[in-house]
Design an enzyme around this catalytic site. Structure first.
Site, mmCIF file in Angstrom:
data_model
loop_
_atom_site.group_PDB
_atom_site.id
_atom_site.type_symbol
_atom_site.label_atom_id
_atom_site.label_comp_id
_atom_site.label_asym_id
_atom_site.label_seq_id
_atom_site.Cartn_x
_atom_site.Cartn_y
_atom_site.Cartn_z
ATOM 1 N N LYS A 106 -43.524 -16.459 -2.243
ATOM 2 C CA LYS A 106 -43.932 -15.172 -1.672
ATOM 3 C C LYS A 106 -45.011 -14.581 -2.579
ATOM 4 O O LYS A 106 -44.728 -14.057 -3.652
ATOM 5 C CB LYS A 106 -42.730 -14.238 -1.581
ATOM 6 C CG LYS A 106 -43.046 -12.750 -1.424
ATOM 7 C CD LYS A 106 -43.784 -12.390 -0.168
ATOM 8 C CE LYS A 106 -43.976 -10.881 -0.052
ATOM 9 N NZ LYS A 106 -44.928 -10.316 -1.053
ATOM 10 N N GLU A 140 -39.985 -13.384 -15.655
ATOM 11 C CA GLU A 140 -41.095 -13.206 -16.604
ATOM 12 C C GLU A 140 -41.653 -11.821 -16.324
ATOM 13 O O GLU A 140 -42.370 -11.626 -15.352
ATOM 14 C CB GLU A 140 -42.135 -14.319 -16.420
ATOM 15 C CG GLU A 140 -43.056 -14.477 -17.619
ATOM 16 C CD GLU A 140 -44.252 -13.537 -17.560
ATOM 17 O OE1 GLU A 140 -44.192 -12.478 -18.222
ATOM 18 O OE2 GLU A 140 -45.215 -13.854 -16.857
#
Length: 495
Positions: free
Chosen positions: A194, A269
């Site tokens: 996505k 992250e």
């Protein structure tokens, strides 16, 4: 003006109706909301995507699951590596086309799109391809007692975890997308990506090239749309892992949704408020040029970039003077102009956020240079240097993610380390010094996932990357990624 002429293939690509890429081809929902893709250099729409429905999400996950149990599972490890290398070949062959599309979407310098976004994507793909035949377990000799002469042996296997959802931010859509795609495919997983609705186009073209390279239908799928589509993917019971890159607040929400969905594992992250420390013996010219290169690349929209700069008090005036002079010479303009060094921010929302930080800087701190938006079409601001009045200034506490560096002088090494660690973040840090002995003694005291010496921001596929504290969970690159995309299975045999 050295404006790049758009390739005919780029113009044709922008004119297409961009659906979702599922099971090896585009799918279209003409009733879905159309979302404009805005060129940040002009503020004008260059193309459109369509918001993925829940049915599209279901189709993408189902396709990935079939590939995971079918054609990709039956692809030998060596052939997986061959396919990733072929995709790297195709990225290089189509590098100018991909770079132009990316620059149009993100406002990234055409030089950066060519060399880093596309060029380094090929480098990372080749690195990951080399791991395809090297994902191994180990043999173990158990210490179980033998009563009738029986013996035992054991071994472990690394097995792919399943369907992965990759959530990719807008700042480096191709490169970060490739990190997740390669990590998943080389370990035997399949993936649904996505991308951000701000920069969705380049990964669609990459998906087309992946099919040409031999990635089987369903192993790589692209779902477009707003955060609602991403939430549906994260919560889907058929997803075994989420790989997210983005902000801390969104990362916390992603992890919560994944955990509540199906105890789905997640690697995060996240952001950083990354410190750079200029020690008393620093080479001022080296450090200033390094800061211009690493803190202002892509207009500071890099999670690893240095934002808070601590300089020994005896060198602060010299550093600020030289940095201001260097930044004043940067040419600001269209990212498709090959003579330009500094382009626009990536989208209007981020543009408004940075303007708000300019207001805060004017109120709380001293602006050394910059601090203004530019009166021209697009989302342009000045590269900015701020001198903080105290360690509690907002611009030393909050992640800006833009072209603003904030400075504060320090006196002792102990004070420096306390300042560097006084943050909920812990993604990266750097030391700038010629005293390697001191640097090696300071490194263990710094709370960060990566510490550079006399550089910052640059990444290499062989060196693990990730954060501590609020900057994330898990690691990219090196061999470390394998742990996050595989399950460890133990086998024990009595004979």
């Amino acid at each position: 003006m050295n404006e790049v002429t758009l390739l005919p293939s780029v113009r044709k690509f922008l004119e297409r109706d961009h659906g979702n890429f599922i099971d090896g081809h585009y799918t279209y929902d003409n009733n879905a909301e159309k979302i404009p893709v805005i060129n940040p250099a002009t503020g004008e729409a260059i193309s459109y995507i369509r918001n993925a429905s829940n049915n599209c999400v279901e189709s993408a996950v189902s396709s990935a699951k079939r590939a995971f149990h079918g054609n990709w599972a039956n692809t030998p490890p060596y052939q997986k590596g061959v396919i990733l290398n072929k995709l790297a070949d195709l990225l290089e062959q189509h590098s100018e086309e991909l770079a132009q599309i990316e620059t149009l979407c993100s406002g990234k310098s055409i030089h950066l799109s060519r060399a880093f976004e596309v060029g380094q994507s090929a480098v990372f793909l080749r690195y990951y391809a080399g791991w395809a035949t090297k994902i191994n377990g180990e043999t173990i000799t158990p210490s179980l007692p033998s009563f009738n002469g029986e013996k035992y042996t054991a071994f472990t296997r690394r097995e792919p975890i399943g369907v992965v959802t990759g959530i990719v931010p807008w700042n480096f859509s191709v490169l970060i997308g490739i990190w997740k795609i390669a990590s998943a495919l080389v370990t035997g997983c399949t993936i649904v990506i996505k991308p951000s609705e701000f920069t969705p186009l380049t990964l669609l073209r990459v998906a087309e090239l992946a099919i040409e390279a031999g990635v089987p239908a369903g192993a790589l799928n692209i779902i477009n749309g707003t955060g609602q589509a991403g939430q549906a993917l994260i919560a889907h019971p058929g997803v075994a892992k989420v790989a997210f890159t983005g902000s801390v607040p969104t990362g916390i929400a992603v992890a919560s949704t994944a955990m509540n969905a199906n105890l789905t594992r997640a690697t995060l992250e996240l952001g950083g408020k990354n410190p750079a420390a200029l020690l008393q013996d620093v080479d001022a010219d080296l450090a200033v040029q390094g800061l211009i290169t690493t803190a202002y690349v892509h207009q500071g929209q890099v999670c690893a970039s240095p934002e808070r700069i601590y300089v020994h008090k005896s060198r602060i005036d010299e550093i600020l003077t030289k940095l201001s002079s260097g930044l004043s010479q940067l040419k600001i303009g269209s990212p498709l102009d090959e003579s330009v060094q500094f382009g626009p921010l990536a989208n209007v929302g981020h543009f408004n956020k940075i303007k708000n930080y300019f207001d805060i800087a004017h109120q709380e701190s001293e602006i050394i240079c910059g601090g203004q938006s530019l009166s021209r079409p697009g989302y342009f601001v000045e590269p900015t240097v701020v001198l903080a009045r105290s360690a509690n200034d907002t611009l030393l506490r909050e992640e800006v993610f833009g072209p603003i560096t904030t400075f504060l002088p320090y006196e002792s090494d102990d004070e420096l380390i306390a300042l560097m660690n006084d943050s909920p973040f812990g993604l990266t840090a750097s030391l700038w010094t010629n005293d390697m002995s001191k640097a090696l003694r300071l490194i263990p005291r710094i709370e960060a996932g990566t510490v550079w010496v006399n550089t910052h921001t640059f990444l290499d596929p062989a060196v693990p990357f990730g954060g501590v504290k609020a900057s994330g969970i898990g690691r990219e690159f090196g061999s470390a990624f394998i742990d996050d995309y595989t399950e460890l299975k133990s086998v024990m045999i009595r004979y």
